[in-house]
Design an enzyme around this catalytic site. Structure first.
Site, PDB file in Angstrom:
ATOM      1  N   ASP A 139      -2.351  46.739 -31.546  1.00 32.08           N
ATOM      2  CA  ASP A 139      -2.203  45.905 -30.359  1.00 32.08           C
ATOM      3  C   ASP A 139      -1.402  46.634 -29.285  1.00 32.08           C
ATOM      4  O   ASP A 139      -0.239  46.981 -29.493  1.00 32.08           O
ATOM      5  CB  ASP A 139      -1.481  44.601 -30.733  1.00 32.08           C
ATOM      6  CG  ASP A 139      -1.282  43.672 -29.551  1.00 32.08           C
ATOM      7  OD1 ASP A 139      -2.089  42.748 -29.385  1.00 32.08           O
ATOM      8  OD2 ASP A 139      -0.311  43.872 -28.782  1.00 32.08           O
ATOM      9  N   TYR A 190       2.283  48.000 -21.297  1.00 28.18           N
ATOM     10  CA  TYR A 190       3.117  48.781 -22.209  1.00 28.18           C
ATOM     11  C   TYR A 190       3.136  50.259 -21.831  1.00 28.18           C
ATOM     12  O   TYR A 190       3.949  51.021 -22.363  1.00 28.18           O
ATOM     13  CB  TYR A 190       2.611  48.657 -23.655  1.00 28.18           C
ATOM     14  CG  TYR A 190       2.596  47.265 -24.230  1.00 28.18           C
ATOM     15  CD1 TYR A 190       3.187  46.184 -23.562  1.00 28.18           C
ATOM     16  CD2 TYR A 190       1.980  47.007 -25.450  1.00 28.18           C
ATOM     17  CE1 TYR A 190       3.157  44.907 -24.103  1.00 28.18           C
ATOM     18  CE2 TYR A 190       1.955  45.739 -25.999  1.00 28.18           C
ATOM     19  CZ  TYR A 190       2.531  44.684 -25.316  1.00 28.18           C
ATOM     20  OH  TYR A 190       2.485  43.422 -25.860  1.00 28.18           O
ATOM     21  N   LYS A 225      -4.430  44.223 -23.251  1.00 27.10           N
ATOM     22  CA  LYS A 225      -4.225  43.039 -22.411  1.00 27.10           C
ATOM     23  C   LYS A 225      -4.227  43.441 -20.944  1.00 27.10           C
ATOM     24  O   LYS A 225      -3.700  44.499 -20.588  1.00 27.10           O
ATOM     25  CB  LYS A 225      -2.887  42.357 -22.756  1.00 27.10           C
ATOM     26  CG  LYS A 225      -2.674  42.117 -24.238  1.00 27.10           C
ATOM     27  CD  LYS A 225      -1.290  41.554 -24.511  1.00 27.10           C
ATOM     28  CE  LYS A 225      -0.935  41.689 -25.982  1.00 27.10           C
ATOM     29  NZ  LYS A 225      -0.627  43.077 -26.384  1.00 27.10           N
ATOM     30  N   HIS A 268      -2.867  38.551 -20.003  1.00 24.22           N
ATOM     31  CA  HIS A 268      -1.502  38.672 -20.497  1.00 24.22           C
ATOM     32  C   HIS A 268      -0.593  37.495 -20.122  1.00 24.22           C
ATOM     33  O   HIS A 268       0.330  37.155 -20.860  1.00 24.22           O
ATOM     34  CB  HIS A 268      -0.886  39.978 -19.986  1.00 24.22           C
ATOM     35  CG  HIS A 268       0.116  40.576 -20.912  1.00 24.22           C
ATOM     36  ND1 HIS A 268       0.324  41.930 -21.029  1.00 24.22           N
ATOM     37  CD2 HIS A 268       0.981  40.015 -21.788  1.00 24.22           C
ATOM     38  CE1 HIS A 268       1.278  42.166 -21.924  1.00 24.22           C
ATOM     39  NE2 HIS A 268       1.689  41.015 -22.401  1.00 24.22           N
TER      40      HIS A 268
END
Length: 279
Positions: free
Chosen positions: A44, A49, A74, A107
């Site tokens: 994931d 990120y 996401k 998200h």
């Protein structure tokens, strides 16, 4: 590994590996390789990120076949709106070096998330995404998008752990046949409280497990997918070693009693969350 079946028939591993806050590219790449070696098959990540490229490099190096890996990313708020979201997913695929994604989530329920979700619906119809879903959606927002979209979200990934077990939201997910996925299943900055919690330690001793394993087992035993994170391979192995024991109803009741029924991070109906998301 055990699996759940999503509302479109796609099978998803019950335990995955999350790469949130693993910002060093080399470390992230090695962590994904270690996780795959330890038996994880769900990875994931997210645009926010900033490590999709590192994950992609690991996927190119591993001997695990692509079709055995369930890959999630996401779409972040800055990419919302139909055209931007669609382009951003294609860019994520380029960074991840894949020609399809197993799951893509919206998200946050902010900005033009409907436009972004419609882009995911079209990419899903084109076969570029195997399942689409949402993240951090309240029961109200989840019901709204499930009711007024062509494709009911397959997953809602939300904060879920010992101190916020999300029973009410879980019931609404079951009503709409949306899979509950937990981020932060070890309560992140309160993980030491999980490890040292007397109730968990007592239950752990009865099963020959650790307190953190008991916390994770309690979550997956409710049918909730989890994505624990660690940069240490031994801890990765511990976090996935959850399928050789089962908690009793009495033990589950004791764990439920620990629930504080509130987020560790923010009130999700606080306008400040908008400023946080854009910071």
């Amino acid at each position: 590994m055990e699996f759940v079946t999503l509302n479109n028939g796609v099978k998803m591993p019950l335990v995955g590996f999350g790469v949130f806050q693993i910002e060093d590219a080399a470390q992230c790449e090695q962590c994904v390789l270690d996780a795959l070696d330890a038996g994880y098959r769900l990875i994931d990540t997210a645009q926010a990120y900033y490590n999709e490229e590192a994950v992609g490099r690991a996927l190119q190096k591993t001997s695990v076949p692509r079709e055995e890996i369930f890959l999630t990313t996401k779409v972040w708020v800055t990419e919302f709106g139909y055209e931007k979201a669609k382009a951003s997913v294609l860019e994520s695929m380029r960074k991840l070096q894949v020609d399809y994604l197993d799951l893509v989530l919206i998200h946050q329920c902010l900005s033009d998330y409907y436009g972004a979700y419609h882009a995911l619906e079209d990419l899903y119809a084109e076969g570029k995404i195997r399942a689409i879903g949402i993240s951090n959606f309240s029961a109200e927002r989840m019901a709204d998008i499930a009711t007024f979209s062509k494709v009911v979200p397959a997953v809602n990934q939300v904060e879920t752990h010992l101190f916020w077990q999300q029973y009410e939201l879980h019931e609404w997910m079951e009503k709409y046949h949306i899979q509950h996925e937990a981020w932060g299943p070890l309560a992140q900055h309160r993980i030491s409280e999980v490890i040292n919690h007397p109730v968990l330690k007592e239950i752990a001793a009865a099963h020959g497990k650790t307190a953190s394993q008991v916390a994770l087992r309690a979550t997956i035993q409710r049918g909730i997918v989890i994505i624990p994170k660690s940069v240490k391979k031994e801890r990765m192995k511990e976090n996935i070693d959850l399928f050789d024991f089962k908690l009793t109803e009495e033990e589950m009741a004791k764990i439920r009693a620990i629930d504080e029924d509130k987020s560790l991070w923010c009130a999700y109906d606080d306008p400040m969350i908008v400023e946080y998301a854009m910071s």
